[in-house]
Design a protein around this motif. Sequence first.
Motif, PDB file in Angstrom:
ATOM      1  N   SER A 241       0.814  -1.224   0.000  1.00 26.17           N
ATOM      2  CA  SER A 241       0.000   0.000   0.000  1.00 26.17           C
ATOM      3  C   SER A 241       0.840   1.264   0.000  1.00 26.17           C
ATOM      4  CB  SER A 241      -0.914   0.014   1.234  1.00 26.17           C
ATOM      5  OG  SER A 241      -0.129   0.134   2.416  1.00 26.17           O
ATOM      6  N   GLY A 242       2.149   1.119   0.274  1.00 28.57           N
ATOM      7  CA  GLY A 242       3.023   2.280   0.416  1.00 28.57           C
ATOM      8  C   GLY A 242       3.378   2.574   1.859  1.00 28.57           C
ATOM      9  N   PHE A 243       2.744   1.852   2.793  1.00 29.18           N
ATOM     10  CA  PHE A 243       2.992   2.030   4.228  1.00 29.18           C
ATOM     11  C   PHE A 243       4.435   1.633   4.559  1.00 29.18           C
ATOM     12  CE2 PHE A 243       2.750   0.108   8.580  1.00 29.18           C
ATOM     13  CZ  PHE A 243       2.466   1.269   9.282  1.00 29.18           C
ATOM     14  N   GLU A 244       5.127   2.492   5.271  1.00 30.40           N
ATOM     15  CA  GLU A 244       6.520   2.235   5.627  1.00 30.40           C
ATOM     16  C   GLU A 244       6.634   1.783   7.077  1.00 30.40           C
ATOM     17  OE1 GLU A 244       8.724   5.763   4.774  1.00 30.40           O
ATOM     18  OE2 GLU A 244       8.481   5.577   2.598  1.00 30.40           O
ATOM     19  N   CYS A 245       7.444   0.769   7.313  1.00 33.54           N
ATOM     20  CA  CYS A 245       7.709   0.319   8.678  1.00 33.54           C
ATOM     21  C   CYS A 245       9.130  -0.223   8.765  1.00 33.54           C
ATOM     22  CB  CYS A 245       6.686  -0.722   9.134  1.00 33.54           C
ATOM     23  SG  CYS A 245       6.527  -2.156   8.070  1.00 33.54           S
ATOM     24  N   ILE A 246       9.523  -0.609   9.967  1.00 32.20           N
ATOM     25  CA  ILE A 246      10.874  -1.097  10.220  1.00 32.20           C
ATOM     26  C   ILE A 246      10.822  -2.612  10.419  1.00 32.20           C
ATOM     27  CG2 ILE A 246      12.824  -1.042  11.832  1.00 32.20           C
ATOM     28  CD1 ILE A 246      12.560   1.479  10.199  1.00 32.20           C
ATOM     29  N   TYR A 371       0.929  12.316   0.827  1.00 31.56           N
ATOM     30  CA  TYR A 371       2.120  11.456   0.800  1.00 31.56           C
ATOM     31  C   TYR A 371       2.400  10.903   2.191  1.00 31.56           C
ATOM     32  CZ  TYR A 371       7.072  10.210   0.406  1.00 31.56           C
ATOM     33  OH  TYR A 371       8.283   9.552   0.446  1.00 31.56           O
ATOM     34  N   ASP A 372       2.302  11.764   3.210  1.00 35.22           N
ATOM     35  CA  ASP A 372       2.533  11.326   4.585  1.00 35.22           C
ATOM     36  C   ASP A 372       1.533  10.250   5.000  1.00 35.22           C
ATOM     37  OD1 ASP A 372       4.657  12.998   4.928  1.00 35.22           O
ATOM     38  OD2 ASP A 372       3.579  14.522   6.077  1.00 35.22           O
ATOM     39  N   LEU A 373       0.285  10.467   4.628  1.00 29.47           N
ATOM     40  CA  LEU A 373      -0.752   9.518   5.011  1.00 29.47           C
ATOM     41  C   LEU A 373      -0.472   8.140   4.403  1.00 29.47           C
ATOM     42  CD1 LEU A 373      -3.314   9.823   6.752  1.00 29.47           C
ATOM     43  CD2 LEU A 373      -4.625   9.923   4.634  1.00 29.47           C
ATOM     44  N   LYS A 374      -0.015   8.113   3.170  1.00 32.59           N
ATOM     45  CA  LYS A 374       0.283   6.835   2.514  1.00 32.59           C
ATOM     46  C   LYS A 374       1.523   6.168   3.111  1.00 32.59           C
ATOM     47  CE  LYS A 374      -1.966   7.760  -1.909  1.00 32.59           C
ATOM     48  NZ  LYS A 374      -1.810   7.920  -3.375  1.00 32.59           N
ATOM     49  N   ARG A 375       2.439   6.968   3.613  1.00 35.17           N
ATOM     50  CA  ARG A 375       3.657   6.405   4.222  1.00 35.17           C
ATOM     51  C   ARG A 375       3.384   5.847   5.606  1.00 35.17           C
ATOM     52  NH1 ARG A 375       8.157  10.684   4.694  1.00 35.17           N
ATOM     53  NH2 ARG A 375       9.316   8.916   5.533  1.00 35.17           N
ATOM     54  N   TYR A 376       2.526   6.528   6.380  1.00 34.16           N
ATOM     55  CA  TYR A 376       2.392   6.198   7.791  1.00 34.16           C
ATOM     56  C   TYR A 376       1.082   5.509   8.154  1.00 34.16           C
ATOM     57  CZ  TYR A 376       6.434   9.248   7.973  1.00 34.16           C
ATOM     58  OH  TYR A 376       7.662   9.803   7.762  1.00 34.16           O
ATOM     59  N   THR A 377       0.234   5.255   7.149  1.00 33.86           N
ATOM     60  CA  THR A 377      -0.969   4.462   7.373  1.00 33.86           C
ATOM     61  C   THR A 377      -1.138   3.534   6.168  1.00 33.86           C
ATOM     62  OG1 THR A 377      -2.644   5.786   6.218  1.00 33.86           O
ATOM     63  CG2 THR A 377      -2.011   6.522   8.420  1.00 33.86           C
ATOM     64  N   VAL A 379      -3.391   2.800   3.332  1.00 37.18           N
ATOM     65  CA  VAL A 379      -4.506   3.384   2.576  1.00 37.18           C
ATOM     66  C   VAL A 379      -5.128   2.294   1.702  1.00 37.18           C
ATOM     67  CG1 VAL A 379      -5.192   5.071   0.838  1.00 37.18           C
ATOM     68  CG2 VAL A 379      -3.492   5.679   2.585  1.00 37.18           C
ATOM     69  N   ASP A 380      -6.414   2.016   1.952  1.00 42.66           N
ATOM     70  CA  ASP A 380      -7.122   0.976   1.208  1.00 42.66           C
ATOM     71  C   ASP A 380      -7.915   1.544   0.026  1.00 42.66           C
ATOM     72  OD1 ASP A 380      -6.476  -1.474   2.109  1.00 42.66           O
ATOM     73  OD2 ASP A 380      -8.348  -1.891   3.170  1.00 42.66           O
ATOM     74  N   GLU A 381      -8.507   2.707   0.248  1.00 45.45           N
ATOM     75  CA  GLU A 381      -9.330   3.324  -0.799  1.00 45.45           C
ATOM     76  C   GLU A 381      -9.012   4.807  -0.894  1.00 45.45           C
ATOM     77  OE1 GLU A 381     -13.517   2.690  -0.315  1.00 45.45           O
ATOM     78  OE2 GLU A 381     -13.221   0.725   0.613  1.00 45.45           O
TER      79      GLU A 381
END
Length: 412
Positions: A241-246, A371-377, A379-381
């Motif tokens: 989805s683009g969500f970033e994590c470690i 962009y921030d929202l897609k990185r840190y959550t 996003v489904d829709e």
Amino acid sequence: MPNTYSGVIIAVNTPKRKDIHTEVEELRSLAESVGIEIIGVHIQNRTTKDPKSYVGTGFLAEAFESYDADEEIDYTIVNDEITASQNRAIEAVMDTKVIDRTQVILDIFSMRAQSKAGQLQVELAQLQYLVPRLKGQGINLSRLGAGIGTRGPGETKLETDRRHINQRIKEIKKQLKVVEAHRERYREKRNRNQVVKVSLVGYTNAGKSSLFNTMAKSDTYEENALFATLDPKTRQITLPSGFECILSDTVGFIQNLPTTLVESFKSTLEEAADSDFLIHVIDNSSDNLETHYDTVKQLISQLNMEHIPSIVFFNKTDIDDGRYYTPGEAHAYVNKDMLPQDILEVLEDFMKTYMEEYEAELPMSEPQKIYDLKRYTIVDEQEIDEEAGTYRLKGYEPPGSWSRRISERNEA
């Protein structure tokens, strides 16, 4: 590593043992990792271990007499951690160097540790193991030195005054406190930034590093060997989805992990304990799959990590894709040759079940917030309302989290 020594294994099977033969075969693998070829195994059934000689002296004598006089045996390896007096009693009968399971594991750790912190932790565990056994002569140093089980401190260091050894322990603890403080600062920074952390945990040689490299598109050290990874490795990964994590790789677990090691590697293990999610990796081709699963779950409980959401990845399904065990928790069947996106998609779907659903509306004129929202959550829709000039998004977020902060900034 080529075998340069020969050895025999001595073990006690008590009613409390779950599977002594599995333990002994594991010890055989551990011994081979440090260059000892096992030429014999001797298991005694007893109610309890003999406090003086671990097994009965008669049993030891029979074991000794079962080998020809010209058959050279370098080591007697004991399946449990033993005391100095038990060591001397076995040594007197077997006429070999005597080491126990803990010493073998410590020796492997000494060979595998790459970072300064890892090397310090191993040395600390070795010295803490040896100090009580040096009192009152304890283990014969001429036997113990320069062999398996002392790789690290070494004979010269052990033969110095005990006060110097204790001083060295204090020095190591002081240096490790600096390392722990640095790790704690890093964890606090990550927590402030609300970065989600996922840790790979599992039995040693379950293939965690190979899986880590696939998921993180990395090239960290991997080897088909026990405890190939001692030093925690961390990489940023991006889910579909683009969500970033470690993503972090951790030291492997094992049956009867020595208490000295658990204590010495506490800061390393805390890297996993500080995670938001765990991936419990299991070697699906192992003959002892259920034992490995139970061992890891027990250690997770001991380390107070059972509250962390966990998904089981049955790994190495390229070797064996059978279905041998179905745990009562989320699980999937994976291998290092799968497309990274396929594995990450399984992880993402699992993570969503522990996140909060949200809806957000953001102005198209501020793409950075989107962009921030897609990185840190996750996003489904998303849809564009051109008339209102906004993006409408639905997804999942870690509790407490990013969509609210982004929305608050938007309202401000």
